[in-house]
Design an enzyme around this catalytic site. Structure first.
Site, mmCIF file in Angstrom:
data_model
loop_
_atom_site.group_PDB
_atom_site.id
_atom_site.type_symbol
_atom_site.label_atom_id
_atom_site.label_comp_id
_atom_site.label_asym_id
_atom_site.label_seq_id
_atom_site.Cartn_x
_atom_site.Cartn_y
_atom_site.Cartn_z
ATOM 1 N N PHE A 23 0.873 -1.186 0.000
ATOM 2 C CA PHE A 23 0.000 0.000 0.000
ATOM 3 C C PHE A 23 0.914 1.242 0.000
ATOM 4 O O PHE A 23 0.798 2.120 0.844
ATOM 5 C CB PHE A 23 -0.929 0.018 1.225
ATOM 6 C CG PHE A 23 -1.710 -1.259 1.433
ATOM 7 C CD1 PHE A 23 -2.915 -1.461 0.761
ATOM 8 C CD2 PHE A 23 -1.247 -2.253 2.286
ATOM 9 C CE1 PHE A 23 -3.647 -2.634 0.957
ATOM 10 C CE2 PHE A 23 -1.964 -3.426 2.481
ATOM 11 C CZ PHE A 23 -3.165 -3.610 1.812
ATOM 12 N N ASP A 33 1.145 -1.162 -4.903
ATOM 13 C CA ASP A 33 -0.089 -0.402 -4.677
ATOM 14 C C ASP A 33 -1.009 -0.692 -5.854
ATOM 15 O O ASP A 33 -0.553 -0.910 -6.978
ATOM 16 C CB ASP A 33 0.206 1.103 -4.596
ATOM 17 C CG ASP A 33 -0.940 1.883 -3.971
ATOM 18 O OD1 ASP A 33 -0.788 2.331 -2.813
ATOM 19 O OD2 ASP A 33 -2.004 2.046 -4.629
ATOM 20 N N ASN A 45 -3.125 -5.590 -6.542
ATOM 21 C CA ASN A 45 -3.928 -5.671 -5.327
ATOM 22 C C ASN A 45 -3.088 -6.456 -4.307
ATOM 23 O O ASN A 45 -2.676 -7.589 -4.577
ATOM 24 C CB ASN A 45 -5.233 -6.416 -5.647
ATOM 25 C CG ASN A 45 -6.129 -6.529 -4.442
ATOM 26 O OD1 ASN A 45 -5.673 -6.763 -3.315
ATOM 27 N ND2 ASN A 45 -7.413 -6.376 -4.669
ATOM 28 N N ASP A 80 0.636 -0.516 5.265
ATOM 29 C CA ASP A 80 -0.047 0.747 5.584
ATOM 30 C C ASP A 80 -1.316 0.854 4.735
ATOM 31 O O ASP A 80 -1.415 1.699 3.854
ATOM 32 C CB ASP A 80 0.898 1.935 5.317
ATOM 33 C CG ASP A 80 0.279 3.256 5.735
ATOM 34 O OD1 ASP A 80 -0.639 3.249 6.578
ATOM 35 O OD2 ASP A 80 0.711 4.310 5.219
ATOM 36 N N CYS A 122 -5.336 2.813 10.276
ATOM 37 C CA CYS A 122 -5.848 4.184 10.357
ATOM 38 C C CYS A 122 -7.367 4.196 10.546
ATOM 39 O O CYS A 122 -8.014 5.214 10.354
ATOM 40 C CB CYS A 122 -5.447 4.991 9.129
ATOM 41 S SG CYS A 122 -6.071 4.329 7.592
#
Ligand code: SAH
Length: 441
Positions: A265, A287, A315, A342, A382
């Site tokens: 990511f 990514d 992916n 991340d 997050c």
């Protein structure tokens, strides 16, 4: 007799005059106060239900519709109201919006008007905080909404360009005054609006994007920790970059020297390029966004790090699966010394938490299978709805399935330009950890 009387009156006349003068000035003072008070008293009052004031007193700025007992006079959406508890004790002032579930967003414990001076003071204080905690940074978040007592306003500084985002009606209505304050404080080359957050619709606001002042052609070379990231501020993710990881790029890259690194990511290569600069043997970044990978590749070239980096559009779930599903009795050879995870928030709502946890577990399980003994997993979450404990529980479950024992070597949080207010749990969203795969066990 008369004379004596006049004589004796004279000093008294002066005395009376003095008294009158004094009382006149007191009267003027009282009149001024009454005028101000009258002005405040004309503000509609939002009276809270019993028990609902504590959160506000503690410093949380949101007053939900369900907390409101009554509103004493019609209040215009976006206007300032005063807030009182059910015993009529004054709690502060805030923006009213009848269309939002967040009926009032508190601005202050004082009686304030949301004018130039108010925004100047607030934004200047926010800037001082960044200067204190990130003295060398040239790109950072200047205003982080609730964290800076400006609910519904975000301002990011990308070198000499500012990006503004409003997500609440009261702030949106005062965009002009906010822009002039920002001009006075920063004298930016350009200011861009990126008011495209999904939450605007809950406030009855449509998207609003575009140039607010100045001129902006092409991307902006954004400097983070001495590396340059060409950033498109009109179409990039968030307001352009993930500024909240600025400090973590440096911290995580400390384990990169000589390492085979995988940055999952990766977006524009924030972790990847910091790891490469810190002396990684090789960094592979993955990514799913073609645009992000193209940008990451250009950034690697611009920073003279392209030789030690490779980039792939894929992916991450599929990429991991393709490298970790083995035939019976086939042994997987771990290849990486440092893996960074991340991902975006897998859940925006509490209801979707179980699905999110499955996603988190899967990527951790597969990452651990690809990590050499003694290697490090640097992982971030997050999602506000998945807290640090729950996140670690998931990682521990993945470690169990992968037959790895993990030693925690670092705890990360959002960079200091995204301050966390203890009384406002929503201001804390980014948590991260570094785990080392124990070798002895
Ligand atoms: N680490 C980055 C930020 C990552 S944000 C930085 O520091 O800048 C999340 C990124 O995940 C986005 O770039 C998005 O394109 C990417 N993404 C989302 N879902 C993905 C998936 N399933 N596979 C690969 N990339 C994905």
């Amino acid at each position: 007799m008369m004379q004596g009387c006049i004589q004796s009156l004279e000093p008294r006349t002066f005395e009376i005059r003095r008294i009158l003068r004094r009382s006149n000035s007191r009267l003027a003072q009282a009149r001024r106060a009454a005028k101000l008070w009258g002005h405040m008293e004309t503000l509609p009052t939002v009276v809270l239900r019993p028990g609902e004031a504590d959160r506000v007193i503690a410093g949380h700025p949101w007053i939900y519709a369900g907390s409101v007992l009554r509103v004493t006079a019609p209040a215009a959406d976006g206007a300032i109201v005063q807030v009182k508890d059910h015993r009529q004790r004054f709690l502060g002032t805030g923006f009213f919006n009848s269309r939002s579930k967040i009926r009032v967003r508190m601005l202050s414990r004082e009686r304030v008007s949301a004018d130039y001076q108010f925004f100047h003071e607030r934004i200047e204080a926010a800037l001082a905080l960044r200067r204190k905690h990130m003295p060398t940074a040239t790109s950072f978040r200047v205003v982080n909404a609730e964290s800076d007592f400006l609910s519904g306003l975000i301002v990011d500084k990308y070198e000499d360009v500012l990006v503004l985002q409003t997500s609440a009606l009261g702030m949106d209505q005062r965009k002009d005054v906010i822009v002039s304050v920002l001009q006075a404080l920063f004298a930016p080359r350009a200011m861009v609006e990126r008011s495209d957050s999904a939450s605007r619709k809950f406030e009855g606001l449509a998207e609003s994007n575009g140039l607010l002042m100045g001129a902006l052609a092409g991307s902006v070379p954004v400097r983070l920790n001495g590396l340059v990231f060409e950033t498109n501020l009109t179409s990039g993710h968030k307001t352009g970059m993930y500024l909240d990881q600025q400090l973590n790029y440096q911290l995580v890259s400390k384990c990169a020297a000589g390492a085979q690194v995988l940055d999952c990511f990766s977006f524009a290569g924030g972790f990847a390029l910091h790891a490469a600069r810190a002396g990684a043997a090789h960094v592979h970044a993955v990514d799913q966004s073609e645009e992000a990978i193209a940008q990451a590749q250009q950034n690697a070239v611009a920073n003279g790090l392209a030789e030690r980096c490779s980039f792939e559009t894929a992916n991450v779930f599929d990429w991991f699966k393709a490298r970790t599903v083995t035939a019976p009795h086939e042994k997987l050879i771990p290849r990486f010394d440092l893996i960074i995870l991340d991902p975006p928030s897998f859940t925006r709502s509490r209801a979707a938490v179980p699905d999110a946890l499955r996603g988190y577990k899967e990527i951790h399980l597969r990452a651990l299978k690809l990590l050499k003994p003694g290697g490090t997993l640097a992982t971030f979450c997050c999602s506000h709805h998945v807290d640090a404990n729950l996140f670690q529980d998931v990682i521990n479950a993945a470690a169990y399935d992968a037959k790895r024992v993990l030693r925690r070597t670092a705890i990360y949080t959002q960079s200091p330009d995204h301050p966390v207010l203890l009384a406002v749990p929503e201001t804390e969203y980014l948590k991260g950890f570094a785990f080392e795969v124990a070798q002895q066990f």
